[in-house]
Scaffold this motif. Structure first.
Motif, PDB file in Angstrom:
ATOM      1  N   VAL A 150      83.897 -46.800 -79.100  1.00 54.57           N
ATOM      2  CA  VAL A 150      84.553 -45.659 -79.762  1.00 54.57           C
ATOM      3  C   VAL A 150      83.519 -44.591 -80.140  1.00 54.57           C
ATOM      4  O   VAL A 150      83.758 -43.390 -79.957  1.00 54.57           O
ATOM      5  N   LEU A 151      82.376 -44.996 -80.638  1.00 52.33           N
ATOM      6  CA  LEU A 151      81.334 -44.020 -81.014  1.00 52.33           C
ATOM      7  C   LEU A 151      80.843 -43.251 -79.783  1.00 52.33           C
ATOM      8  O   LEU A 151      80.664 -42.032 -79.826  1.00 52.33           O
ATOM      9  N   ALA A 200      82.439 -42.785 -76.920  1.00 49.83           N
ATOM     10  CA  ALA A 200      83.510 -41.912 -76.420  1.00 49.83           C
ATOM     11  C   ALA A 200      83.659 -40.687 -77.318  1.00 49.83           C
ATOM     12  O   ALA A 200      83.907 -39.572 -76.827  1.00 49.83           O
ATOM     13  N   THR A 201      83.501 -40.867 -78.625  1.00 47.03           N
ATOM     14  CA  THR A 201      83.577 -39.734 -79.557  1.00 47.03           C
ATOM     15  C   THR A 201      82.431 -38.757 -79.286  1.00 47.03           C
ATOM     16  O   THR A 201      82.626 -37.538 -79.274  1.00 47.03           O
ATOM     17  N   ALA A 235      83.343 -36.910 -76.214  1.00 48.83           N
ATOM     18  CA  ALA A 235      84.483 -36.007 -76.440  1.00 48.83           C
ATOM     19  C   ALA A 235      84.059 -34.758 -77.210  1.00 48.83           C
ATOM     20  O   ALA A 235      84.571 -33.661 -76.963  1.00 48.83           O
ATOM     21  N   LEU A 236      83.124 -34.914 -78.138  1.00 53.78           N
ATOM     22  CA  LEU A 236      82.674 -33.762 -78.923  1.00 53.78           C
ATOM     23  C   LEU A 236      81.739 -32.861 -78.120  1.00 53.78           C
ATOM     24  O   LEU A 236      81.813 -31.632 -78.208  1.00 53.78           O
ATOM     25  N   ARG A 260      83.270 -30.429 -75.145  1.00 57.10           N
ATOM     26  CA  ARG A 260      84.047 -29.233 -75.494  1.00 57.10           C
ATOM     27  C   ARG A 260      83.257 -27.958 -75.178  1.00 57.10           C
ATOM     28  O   ARG A 260      83.792 -26.989 -74.649  1.00 57.10           O
ATOM     29  N   VAL A 295      93.612 -30.169 -73.846  1.00 54.04           N
ATOM     30  CA  VAL A 295      93.486 -31.263 -74.825  1.00 54.04           C
ATOM     31  C   VAL A 295      92.025 -31.442 -75.233  1.00 54.04           C
ATOM     32  O   VAL A 295      91.701 -31.569 -76.416  1.00 54.04           O
ATOM     33  N   ILE A 296      91.140 -31.414 -74.234  1.00 56.86           N
ATOM     34  CA  ILE A 296      89.709 -31.621 -74.525  1.00 56.86           C
ATOM     35  C   ILE A 296      89.185 -30.565 -75.492  1.00 56.86           C
ATOM     36  O   ILE A 296      88.410 -30.853 -76.389  1.00 56.86           O
ATOM     37  N   VAL A 306      90.893 -28.645 -77.649  1.00 59.37           N
ATOM     38  CA  VAL A 306      91.852 -28.274 -78.692  1.00 59.37           C
ATOM     39  C   VAL A 306      91.129 -27.732 -79.945  1.00 59.37           C
ATOM     40  O   VAL A 306      90.189 -28.353 -80.448  1.00 59.37           O
ATOM     41  N   VAL A 324      79.007 -29.232 -84.565  1.00 62.10           N
ATOM     42  CA  VAL A 324      79.162 -30.365 -83.654  1.00 62.10           C
ATOM     43  C   VAL A 324      77.797 -30.900 -83.230  1.00 62.10           C
ATOM     44  O   VAL A 324      77.604 -32.106 -83.112  1.00 62.10           O
TER      45      VAL A 324
END
Lengths: 95, 440
Positions: free
Chosen positions: B159-160, B162-163, B166-167, B170, B190-191, B193, B203
């Motif tokens: 999860v970390l 992937a986060t 994901a950040l 962008r 979506v990516i 948003v 970020v």
């Protein structure tokens, strides 16, 4: 089991106010074991520090912080939620 | 320090997205072929049970219910460490040399962790057991069971990472949007948003902290923690027990991880003519890392062998003697030693560097680390205290079903990169941005 945990188990299991986990075998009592401090107290500590730093430090942004938290919670839910749905489907289709 | 990518423009960066070649189709066919071979055997396992692997219980396979499946699980988690090594090098230590391959490494983490999860999924037999065994029991068992610690921390690592991805993605998708396919617009929406360029600094700080969290949690507390604890906390298995397993597991993981990055990066460089984007300097740097991690790997093996044979307790002595009498163990050690010698030789004499040889060495290292991990798991079980399973008939030999799963997971990783590289830029825009005019 550590002596401390063993004595805690004995105290809680024998006392009238034992932890109400009726379906749990005795060795699962109390709700504390090595994993409690090892995983939640030590291994995940960097994650707590990370989230705290997002909100406390500078520059910070409410939307970005919540987006980050949303990813953490959302990805965990999607990961295990999708496996759960797959399990339900397997149950319906095969059993 | 950074690499010279002054000749690289944005078109080069999105080349994998904008091109569609026969070579791509061939790679796709290979990936599906590998996955198909595995599915053929996996269907048999689903139909007949784990007995087709000889891992079903202690009644077969010489008392080895864990074999290649668990060895490969550890191996894939080890490879997954590449992402954080590179991200940490770039974000935390400012080693911009590795910026061009940082995202490839992060993607490798996602793919490799998925493959590790696949091995647990197929090893529990009925796939629904993963959920029925873990979810209801988690609140109580995570307090006690190393297996639950493992599930918990691997989930956190996935999860970390992937986060993190994901950040960071962008920024790139927003700036390269005009070069990305319109058909994927819903995905990009979506990516990105809520994206505004004001968030970039925030970020950047957030992902610095994610890198910080992962660099402590994943190597030290996952591959040097909960995964070796699955073994090292069990005193009944002499070959598994002891505190050295943490650092030893970690050294093997890091060695495998760098090898994985070298192979993936070289494949992209070859496929898309990225000689300028991922120059030799990057691979020469990675070769040094490979040499250093291999050295630590070999040093920790030496520690285990010496303490195991000099004046060890009887069972540990026996387990170690079996280990050093196994030819495959020395093949594994030899391959890692060879890679180390080559890596250090190229440092001393740069003219010896050849990317094809380096990739070959990386493949050899991955074979060696997989062999070492499988032997560790199998021999640890076979040579338990009190000859626990001495009366169990048979001997453990990896079945075609298990071997096909390793091939299948390699296919999954290849397929993952083929698909993802068509959707998002697999090299960060930051890697070339210092040298170009940024159209803000």
């Amino acid at each position: 089991m550590t002596p401390l945990a063993a004595s805690a188990v004995a105290a809680l299991a024998s006392g009238p106010a034992a932890v109400p986990l009726a379906s749990s075998p005795e060795y699962t009592l109390p709700f504390v074991g090595p994993g409690t401090y090892l995983i939640f107290g030590i291994v995940l500590l960097p994650v707590y520090a990370m989230v705290a730093a997002w909100f406390i430090g500078d520059p910070s942004d409410r939307f970005a912080n919540l987006l980050g938290l949303g990813y953490l919670a959302g990805l965990t839910t999607v990961l295990w939620g999708s496996l759960f749905v797959a399990t339900i489907i397997i149950g319906v289709v095969f059993f | 320090m950074s690499v010279d990518v002054t000749g690289v423009d944005r078109e080069t960066l999105v080349r994998p997205i904008q091109t569609f070649t026969k070579r791509y189709l061939a790679a796709l066919a290979v990936a599906f072929g590998l996955i198909g071979v595995w599915l053929f055997f996996y269907v048999q396992q689903l139909q007949h049970g784990l007995i087709v692997t000889n891992l079903a219980d202690w009644g077969s396979g010489g008392g080895v219910p864990w074999g290649l499946y668990i060895g490969a699980f550890i191996w894939w988690v080890g490879i997954a460490h590449g992402g954080i090594i590179l991200s940490a090098a770039v974000r935390l230590l400012g080693m911009d040399t590795y910026q061009p391959v940082a995202r490839l490494a992060e993607l490798l983490t996602i793919a490799a962790l998925t493959c590790a999860g696949v091995f647990i999924l197929i090893h529990v037999g009925r796939p629904d057991r993963l959920v029925t065994s873990v979810l209801p029991a988690w609140p109580t068992r995570v307090q006690w069971s190393p297996l639950m610690w493992d599930v918990t921390v691997i989930t956190a690592y996935f999860v970390l990472t992937a986060t993190y991805l994901a950040l960071t993605i962008r920024y790139d998708v927003h700036r390269l949007r005009d070069r990305l396919p319109n058909v994927l617009e819903p995905v990009y929406r979506v990516i990105t948003v809520g994206y505004t360029e004001k968030e970039d600094q925030v970020v950047e700080r957030m992902v610095w902290w994610i890198a910080f969290a992962i660099i402590i949690m994943a190597p030290l507390l996952l591959h040097g923690g909960v995964i070796p604890w699955l073994f090292s906390l069990l005193p009944s298995m002499a070959g598994w027990h002891g505190g050295v397993q943490g650092p030893s597991f970690l050294s093997i993981a890091l060695t495998s991880a760098v090898s994985g990055i070298i192979i993936i990066s070289a494949a992209f460089r070859y496929a898309y003519g990225w000689d300028e984007l991922i120059p030799d300097t990057v691979f020469q740097g990675l070769a040094k890392w490979l040499g250093f991690f291999s050295l630590i790997f070999l040093w920790l093996q030496l520690q285990q062998v010496i303490t195991g044979i000099f004046a060890a307790p009887t069972t540990l002595q026996h387990a170690t003697e079996v280990k050093i009498a196994t030819p495959l163990y020395w093949v594994a050690i030899g391959l890692v030693a060879l890679a180390m010698l080559y890596a250090f030789a190229t440092s001393l004499r740069p003219e010896l560097y050849d990317i094809r040889v380096l990739v070959g060495m990386s493949v050899a290292v991955l074979f060696g680390t997989l062999a070492e991990k499988v032997l560790f798991v199998v021999e640890g079980l076979q040579h338990a205290h009190f000859d626990l399973y001495a009366g169990v008939p048979g001997a453990y030999i990896p079945s075609p079903v298990e071997i096909s799963a390793v091939l299948g997971t390699v296919g999954i990783v290849v397929l993952f990169f083929l698909v993802v590289s068509k959707v998002i830029p697999v090299v960060e825009l930051h890697a070339i941005e210092d040298h170009e005019e940024v159209d803000a």
